[in-house]
Design a protein around this motif. Structure first.
Motif, PDB file in Angstrom:
ATOM      1  N   THR A  86      -8.225  10.987  38.743  1.00  0.00           N
ATOM      2  CA  THR A  86      -7.200  10.026  38.329  1.00  0.00           C
ATOM      3  C   THR A  86      -5.908  10.718  37.908  1.00  0.00           C
ATOM      4  O   THR A  86      -4.823  10.277  38.257  1.00  0.00           O
ATOM      5  CB  THR A  86      -7.713   9.150  37.176  1.00  0.00           C
ATOM      6  OG1 THR A  86      -8.874   8.497  37.626  1.00  0.00           O
ATOM      7  CG2 THR A  86      -6.698   8.120  36.785  1.00  0.00           C
ATOM      8  N   THR A  90      -2.408  10.066  39.613  1.00  0.00           N
ATOM      9  CA  THR A  90      -1.303   9.517  38.834  1.00  0.00           C
ATOM     10  C   THR A  90      -0.050  10.358  39.006  1.00  0.00           C
ATOM     11  O   THR A  90       1.043   9.832  39.125  1.00  0.00           O
ATOM     12  CB  THR A  90      -1.709   9.436  37.350  1.00  0.00           C
ATOM     13  OG1 THR A  90      -2.889   8.648  37.278  1.00  0.00           O
ATOM     14  CG2 THR A  90      -0.633   8.800  36.520  1.00  0.00           C
ATOM     15  N   GLU A 111     -10.252   0.229  34.005  1.00  0.00           N
ATOM     16  CA  GLU A 111     -10.205   1.588  34.588  1.00  0.00           C
ATOM     17  C   GLU A 111     -10.797   1.618  36.006  1.00  0.00           C
ATOM     18  O   GLU A 111     -10.340   2.381  36.851  1.00  0.00           O
ATOM     19  CB  GLU A 111     -10.871   2.611  33.670  1.00  0.00           C
ATOM     20  CG  GLU A 111     -12.383   2.595  33.677  1.00  0.00           C
ATOM     21  CD  GLU A 111     -12.970   2.181  32.333  1.00  0.00           C
ATOM     22  OE1 GLU A 111     -12.293   1.423  31.596  1.00  0.00           O
ATOM     23  OE2 GLU A 111     -14.100   2.601  32.035  1.00  0.00           O
ATOM     24  N   LYS A 126      -8.392   2.630  39.242  1.00  0.00           N
ATOM     25  CA  LYS A 126      -8.732   3.771  40.112  1.00  0.00           C
ATOM     26  C   LYS A 126      -8.679   3.352  41.585  1.00  0.00           C
ATOM     27  O   LYS A 126      -8.155   4.065  42.442  1.00  0.00           O
ATOM     28  CB  LYS A 126     -10.143   4.284  39.783  1.00  0.00           C
ATOM     29  CG  LYS A 126     -10.102   5.622  39.065  1.00  0.00           C
ATOM     30  CD  LYS A 126     -11.504   6.131  38.796  1.00  0.00           C
ATOM     31  CE  LYS A 126     -11.567   6.646  37.369  1.00  0.00           C
ATOM     32  NZ  LYS A 126     -12.897   6.708  36.806  1.00  0.00           N
ATOM     33  N   GLU A 165      -5.005   2.858  42.604  1.00  0.00           N
ATOM     34  CA  GLU A 165      -4.314   4.156  42.778  1.00  0.00           C
ATOM     35  C   GLU A 165      -4.680   4.789  44.118  1.00  0.00           C
ATOM     36  O   GLU A 165      -3.814   5.265  44.854  1.00  0.00           O
ATOM     37  CB  GLU A 165      -4.713   5.130  41.649  1.00  0.00           C
ATOM     38  CG  GLU A 165      -4.075   4.837  40.323  1.00  0.00           C
ATOM     39  CD  GLU A 165      -4.411   5.920  39.288  1.00  0.00           C
ATOM     40  OE1 GLU A 165      -3.515   6.285  38.532  1.00  0.00           O
ATOM     41  OE2 GLU A 165      -5.562   6.395  39.243  1.00  0.00           O
ATOM     42  N   ARG A 166      -5.988   4.785  44.393  1.00  0.00           N
ATOM     43  CA  ARG A 166      -6.455   5.408  45.633  1.00  0.00           C
ATOM     44  C   ARG A 166      -5.863   4.697  46.849  1.00  0.00           C
ATOM     45  O   ARG A 166      -5.355   5.330  47.772  1.00  0.00           O
ATOM     46  CB  ARG A 166      -7.986   5.357  45.669  1.00  0.00           C
ATOM     47  CG  ARG A 166      -8.590   6.189  46.777  1.00  0.00           C
ATOM     48  CD  ARG A 166     -10.073   6.373  46.550  1.00  0.00           C
ATOM     49  NE  ARG A 166     -10.815   5.155  46.823  1.00  0.00           N
ATOM     50  CZ  ARG A 166     -12.058   4.911  46.409  1.00  0.00           C
ATOM     51  NH1 ARG A 166     -12.703   5.809  45.677  1.00  0.00           N
ATOM     52  NH2 ARG A 166     -12.672   3.794  46.720  1.00  0.00           N
TER      53      ARG A 166
END
Ligand code: ADP
Ligand code: UDP
Ligand code: MG
Length: 181
Positions: A3, A7, A77, A81, A84-85
Motif C-alpha cells: 500500500t 500510495t 482498508e 487497497k 489503489e491497485r
C-alpha cells in the motif's frame, strides 16, 4: 505492490477523481459507462472490485460475501487497497469512483491513505420506490438484488420506535460509525 508503494506512485500521478454516489439502483453504473464513453475517464465500481476480489478466492472472500449479502460496508482498508491497485493498473489519470465512499469513515480513510482530494461528488438522487423497482429487474444475477437485502441497504428506516431510529441516526453522526455511548 504494498500500500505504501502504491500510495507513493498514486500521489506522483496526481489523478483527477470524481466520486459518484447515490442509492442502490439510482443509476451510478449506468451513467458512469456514459461518462467513460464521452469523457475518457476510467470507471471503478467499488462494488465490482469487491465482487471480483470475493470471486478470486482471496482470504477476505468470505467476509466480503457476508457483508454484501447483509448490505453492510466492507472495512475501508480493504476497498481502498482494491481502488489503489485498479487506479495504478489502468494507466489512466482520470477516475470515476462509483459507490465509494459509503460513509464518513470511508471518505476520511481514502483521503488519509491516498492523499487524493476528489474534484467533486456527483450524487444521483432517486426515490426508493424507483430504485427498488430497478434493482428487482437488474438481472445481473446479484445476490443482493432481492427485497430483503435491498431494504437493508436503504438509509434509515424511520418507521420504528424512537430509540431504534436514533440508534441508526447516531451511527451516521459518530466518527467511524461507532456507537456513541
Ligand atoms: N434512468 C434510468 N431509468 C430506468 N432504468 C434505469 C435508469 N438508470 C439505470 N437504470 C437501470 O436500473 C438498474 C440499476 O442501474 P445501475 O446503473 O446498476 O445502478 P447503481 O449502480 O446505482 O446500483 C439497471 O438495470 C439499469 O439498467
Ligand atoms: O465501497 C463499497 C462499495 C460497496 N460495498 C458493498 O457492496 C455492495 C454493493 O455495492 P454496489 O456499489 O455494487 O451496489 P449498487 O449501488 O451498484 O447497487 C454494498 O451494499 C456493500 O455491501 C462496500 O462494502 N463498500
Ligand atoms: Mg452499481
Amino acid at each position: 505492490m504494498g500500500t505504501a508503494e502504491a500510495t507513493r506512485s498514486l500521489a506522483d500521478l496526481n489523478p483527477t477523481v470524481v466520486f459518484v454516489l447515490g442509492g442502490p439502483g439510482s443509476g451510478k453504473g449506468t451513467q458512469c459507462a456514459n461518462i467513460v464513453q464521452h469523457f475518457g475517464f476510467t470507471h471503478l465500481s467499488a462494488g465490482d472490485l469487491l465482487r471480483a476480489e470475493r470471486n478470486s478466492g482471496s482470504e477476505n472472500g468470505t467476509m466480503i460475501s457476508n457483508m454484501i449479502k447483509e448490505g453492510q460496508i466492507v472495512p475501508a482498508e480493504v476497498t481502498i487497497k482494491l481502488l489503489e491497485r485498479a487506479m495504478l493498473e489502468s494507466g489512466n489519470d482520470k477516475f470515476l469512483i462509483d459507490g465509494f465512499p459509503r460513509n464518513e469513515e470511508n471518505r476520511a480513510a481514502f483521503e488519509a491513505v491516498t492523499k487524493i482530494v476528489p474534484s467533486f461528488v456527483l450524487f444521483f438522487d432517486c426515490s426508493e420506490e424507483e430504485m427498488e423497482m430497478r434493482l428487482l429487474s437488474r438481472n445481473q444475477g446479484r445476490e443482493d438484488d432481492n427485497v430483503e437485502t435491498i431494504r437493508k441497504r436503504f438509509k434509515v428506516d424511520a418507521g420504528r420506535p424512537i430509540e431504534e431510529v436514533f440508534e441508526s441516526v447516531k451511527g451516521i453522526f459518530s466518527p467511524k460509525n461507532e456507537k456513541a455511548d
